[in-house]
Design a protein around this motif. Structure first.
Motif, PDB file in Angstrom:
ATOM      1  N   ALA A 281       0.834  -1.193   0.000  1.00 55.47           N
ATOM      2  CA  ALA A 281       0.000   0.000   0.000  1.00 55.47           C
ATOM      3  C   ALA A 281       0.872   1.249   0.000  1.00 55.47           C
ATOM      4  N   VAL A 282       0.390   2.293  -0.664  1.00 52.49           N
ATOM      5  CA  VAL A 282       0.994   3.619  -0.525  1.00 52.49           C
ATOM      6  C   VAL A 282       0.473   4.190   0.790  1.00 52.49           C
ATOM      7  N   ALA A 283       1.372   4.405   1.734  1.00 52.63           N
ATOM      8  CA  ALA A 283       0.966   4.838   3.071  1.00 52.63           C
ATOM      9  C   ALA A 283       0.873   6.352   3.205  1.00 52.63           C
ATOM     10  N   ARG A 284       1.693   7.082   2.438  1.00 48.08           N
ATOM     11  CA  ARG A 284       1.726   8.534   2.565  1.00 48.08           C
ATOM     12  C   ARG A 284       2.315   9.126   1.299  1.00 48.08           C
ATOM     13  N   TRP A 295       7.588  20.194   3.458  1.00 48.38           N
ATOM     14  CA  TRP A 295       6.654  19.234   2.861  1.00 48.38           C
ATOM     15  C   TRP A 295       5.264  19.384   3.455  1.00 48.38           C
ATOM     16  N   ARG A 296       4.293  19.067   2.628  1.00 50.10           N
ATOM     17  CA  ARG A 296       2.896  19.024   3.062  1.00 50.10           C
ATOM     18  C   ARG A 296       2.351  17.647   2.721  1.00 50.10           C
ATOM     19  N   GLN A 297       1.645  17.021   3.655  1.00 46.95           N
ATOM     20  CA  GLN A 297       1.093  15.693   3.385  1.00 46.95           C
ATOM     21  C   GLN A 297      -0.141  15.812   2.503  1.00 46.95           C
ATOM     22  N   GLU A 321       4.296  34.452  -5.582  1.00 47.13           N
ATOM     23  CA  GLU A 321       4.739  34.895  -6.896  1.00 47.13           C
ATOM     24  C   GLU A 321       6.170  34.438  -7.172  1.00 47.13           C
ATOM     25  N   GLY A 322       6.427  33.999  -8.407  1.00 48.60           N
ATOM     26  CA  GLY A 322       7.766  33.583  -8.790  1.00 48.60           C
ATOM     27  C   GLY A 322       7.817  32.130  -9.215  1.00 48.60           C
ATOM     28  N   GLU A 323       9.049  31.635  -9.426  1.00 52.88           N
ATOM     29  CA  GLU A 323       9.248  30.252  -9.832  1.00 52.88           C
ATOM     30  C   GLU A 323       9.200  29.318  -8.636  1.00 52.88           C
ATOM     31  N   HIS A 324       8.635  28.130  -8.873  1.00 53.44           N
ATOM     32  CA  HIS A 324       8.550  27.125  -7.809  1.00 53.44           C
ATOM     33  C   HIS A 324       8.868  25.755  -8.382  1.00 53.44           C
ATOM     34  N   ASP A 325       9.635  24.972  -7.630  1.00 54.44           N
ATOM     35  CA  ASP A 325       9.868  23.577  -7.959  1.00 54.44           C
ATOM     36  C   ASP A 325       8.933  22.733  -7.107  1.00 54.44           C
ATOM     37  N   LEU A 326       7.853  22.248  -7.713  1.00 54.57           N
ATOM     38  CA  LEU A 326       6.947  21.342  -7.023  1.00 54.57           C
ATOM     39  C   LEU A 326       7.572  19.953  -7.019  1.00 54.57           C
ATOM     40  N   VAL A 327       7.495  19.274  -5.896  1.00 53.29           N
ATOM     41  CA  VAL A 327       8.137  17.973  -5.741  1.00 53.29           C
ATOM     42  C   VAL A 327       7.177  17.027  -5.038  1.00 53.29           C
ATOM     43  N   VAL A 328       7.196  15.755  -5.427  1.00 47.10           N
ATOM     44  CA  VAL A 328       6.401  14.736  -4.743  1.00 47.10           C
ATOM     45  C   VAL A 328       7.279  13.544  -4.391  1.00 47.10           C
ATOM     46  N   ARG A 329       6.980  12.937  -3.244  1.00 48.53           N
ATOM     47  CA  ARG A 329       7.597  11.669  -2.859  1.00 48.53           C
ATOM     48  C   ARG A 329       6.535  10.831  -2.165  1.00 48.53           C
ATOM     49  N   ALA A 330       6.612   9.530  -2.344  1.00 53.01           N
ATOM     50  CA  ALA A 330       5.664   8.609  -1.719  1.00 53.01           C
ATOM     51  C   ALA A 330       6.385   7.735  -0.703  1.00 53.01           C
ATOM     52  N   TRP A 331       5.600   7.206   0.240  1.00 50.06           N
ATOM     53  CA  TRP A 331       6.071   6.246   1.237  1.00 50.06           C
ATOM     54  C   TRP A 331       5.168   5.023   1.162  1.00 50.06           C
ATOM     55  N   ALA A 333       3.950   1.001   2.775  1.00 47.85           N
ATOM     56  CA  ALA A 333       3.561   0.466   4.070  1.00 47.85           C
ATOM     57  C   ALA A 333       4.738  -0.075   4.874  1.00 47.85           C
ATOM     58  N   ALA A 334       5.884  -0.274   4.231  1.00 47.57           N
ATOM     59  CA  ALA A 334       7.091  -0.732   4.931  1.00 47.57           C
ATOM     60  C   ALA A 334       7.947   0.442   5.392  1.00 47.57           C
ATOM     61  N   GLY A 335       7.470   1.668   5.191  1.00 46.47           N
ATOM     62  CA  GLY A 335       8.232   2.842   5.590  1.00 46.47           C
ATOM     63  C   GLY A 335       9.328   3.218   4.620  1.00 46.47           C
ATOM     64  N   GLN A 336       9.282   2.685   3.415  1.00 46.69           N
ATOM     65  CA  GLN A 336      10.286   3.018   2.401  1.00 46.69           C
ATOM     66  C   GLN A 336       9.817   4.211   1.583  1.00 46.69           C
ATOM     67  N   THR A 337      10.783   5.019   1.137  1.00 42.98           N
ATOM     68  CA  THR A 337      10.449   6.149   0.289  1.00 42.98           C
ATOM     69  C   THR A 337      11.379   6.170  -0.917  1.00 42.98           C
ATOM     70  N   GLN A 338      11.232   7.175  -1.745  1.00 48.02           N
ATOM     71  CA  GLN A 338      11.969   7.268  -3.004  1.00 48.02           C
ATOM     72  C   GLN A 338      13.300   7.988  -2.811  1.00 48.02           C
ATOM     73  N   PRO A 339      14.294   7.678  -3.641  1.00 47.18           N
ATOM     74  CA  PRO A 339      15.529   8.462  -3.615  1.00 47.18           C
ATOM     75  C   PRO A 339      15.250   9.891  -4.038  1.00 47.18           C
ATOM     76  N   ALA A 340      16.059  10.815  -3.548  1.00 44.52           N
ATOM     77  CA  ALA A 340      15.798  12.230  -3.794  1.00 44.52           C
ATOM     78  C   ALA A 340      16.194  12.675  -5.190  1.00 44.52           C
ATOM     79  N   ARG A 341      17.269  12.139  -5.744  1.00 47.80           N
ATOM     80  CA  ARG A 341      17.833  12.695  -6.967  1.00 47.80           C
ATOM     81  C   ARG A 341      17.887  11.658  -8.081  1.00 47.80           C
ATOM     82  N   PRO A 342      17.617  12.066  -9.307  1.00 48.36           N
ATOM     83  CA  PRO A 342      17.747  11.112 -10.422  1.00 48.36           C
ATOM     84  C   PRO A 342      19.170  10.620 -10.597  1.00 48.36           C
ATOM     85  N   GLU A 343      20.159  11.410 -10.175  1.00 50.51           N
ATOM     86  CA  GLU A 343      21.551  10.957 -10.245  1.00 50.51           C
ATOM     87  C   GLU A 343      21.766   9.674  -9.451  1.00 50.51           C
TER      88      GLU A 343
END
Length: 364
Positions: A281-284, A295-297, A321-331, A333-343
């Protein structure tokens, strides 16, 4: 195939021969069950035009009773089953990796994914009817009726395999329908395999042979192509023996709205997207308006998700007003999340791009 391109003018076409295309993300996010017209298409060569009544699939190899089954045979002999499942290309979001360094393959955005209700029969039932051998170390190889264009190797019938253990789970299908309607040509008509939770390449279209054997498929797609290589490798130096066959797909999430490069009125902005965690399951889901500093849940939308479905989420951000980098990450049910950078996940094939998804917008 240019005829398919003309029939799908609203898709983002990456190539016409072979035909590869994905939907705009706003259309992908419009429905929890993806409309067939908005479902990505991944082809490796020609798109066969098979006779629905005459086409048969053979079940051979380590089986006691080899079979040759038409679509009518399958429908008459076996119980019909429906499975809601996502299919996702192993190259989904490859464009993010190509922004780091060039990779092979089409520059897929996050639209090489879709969620459908598949109708067919359980592959397990067909294997049991054929008296398939059982035991550790066995595999089920699939061969399609299409001739794949194999980079650096001769063209040959498309082929992959999955472990027998996965094939017998009950949710792997020989499917003839998608969202209640007969499969269309580009999605594998008249019959395809659907392997929930695995990269889309394992869900062989235009299936013509199923073989039980004691080793993975030796076809190009299995043995040389769909492999995850370490970051030090390049196309000219790669060694297939050091690659890992891609099966299960990683935790992932993407922003579908607003679109990258959008100009928005400052103030309250609705942000929507999808997340996927295979059979967990996607927990968060967390969303940021400042590149990941705060971050905002997000709200996870209740959809009665099955084990192979995706998750829809949404939130409202207050954009200045201005430029914004919108970002998403998921967690998950095991408490795992995504790496931050494509590198962190770059590989020369451009597979399994699952870092935080970023969308730059301008507020005025």
């Amino acid at each position: 195939m240019s005829d398919l391109a003309s029939l799908k003018p609203d898709l983002i076409v990456h190539g016409t021969k072979p035909f590869n295309a994905e939907p705009p993300l706003s259309r992908l996010r419009a429905a929890f069950v993806t409309d067939v017209a908005d479902f990505y298409v991944r082809s490796h060569g020609d798109v066969p035009d098979l006779d629905r009544d005459l086409h048969k699939v053979r079940v051979v190899g380590q089986v006691a009773a080899p079979l040759a089954l038409s679509l009518a045979d399958l429908q008459a002999r076996f119980a019909t089953k429906r499975v809601a499942a996502v299919l996702q290309c192993a190259g989904n979001r490859r464009a993010d990796l190509q922004a780091v360094e060039r990779t092979s393959g089409d520059a897929w955005a996050p639209g090489a994914i879709g969620h459908a209700e598949w109708t067919g029969v359980a592959l397990a039932d067909v294997l049991h009817a054929a008296g398939a051998a059982v035991g550790a170390g066995l595999h089920v190889a699939f061969e399609g009726a299409d001739i794949a264009e194999n980079e650096g190797a001769p063209d040959a019938p498309f082929g992959v395999s999955i472990p027998l253990k996965k094939a017998l789970t009950g949710d792997v299908l020989l499917a003839w329908a998608m969202n209640g309607a007969a499969l269309t040509r580009e999605h594998g008509a008249p019959l395809r395999v659907v392997v929930p939770g695995y990269a889309g390449v394992r869900s062989t279209k235009w299936i013509r042979e199923i073989r039980v054997q004691d080793h993975p498929s030796t076809a190009f797609q299995q043995a040389q192509d769909y492999l995850l290589f370490p970051p030090d490798m390049r196309a000219e130096t790669h060694d297939p023996s050091r690659g890992t066959a891609i099966a299960e797909m990683p935790l992932n999430a993407a922003i579908c709205e607003p679109a990258a490069g959008a100009t928005l009125p400052k103030g309250r902005t609705v942000v929507r997207g999808y997340a996927i965690a295979t059979d967990r399951a996607v927990a968060r889901v967390d969303v940021s308006a400042d590149g990941g500093r705060e971050w905002r849940q997000a709200t996870i939308e209740p959809r009665g998700n099955g084990p192979w479905s995706w998750t829809f989420w949404n939130t409202v951000l207050d954009i200045t007003e201005g430029e914004h980098d919108l970002v998403v990450r998921a967690w998950d049910a095991a408490g795992q999340t995504q790496p931050a950078r494509p590198e962190d996940v770059w590989n020369f094939k451009g597979y399994l791009s699952a870092a935080w998804h970023r969308v730059r917008v301008m507020a005025v």
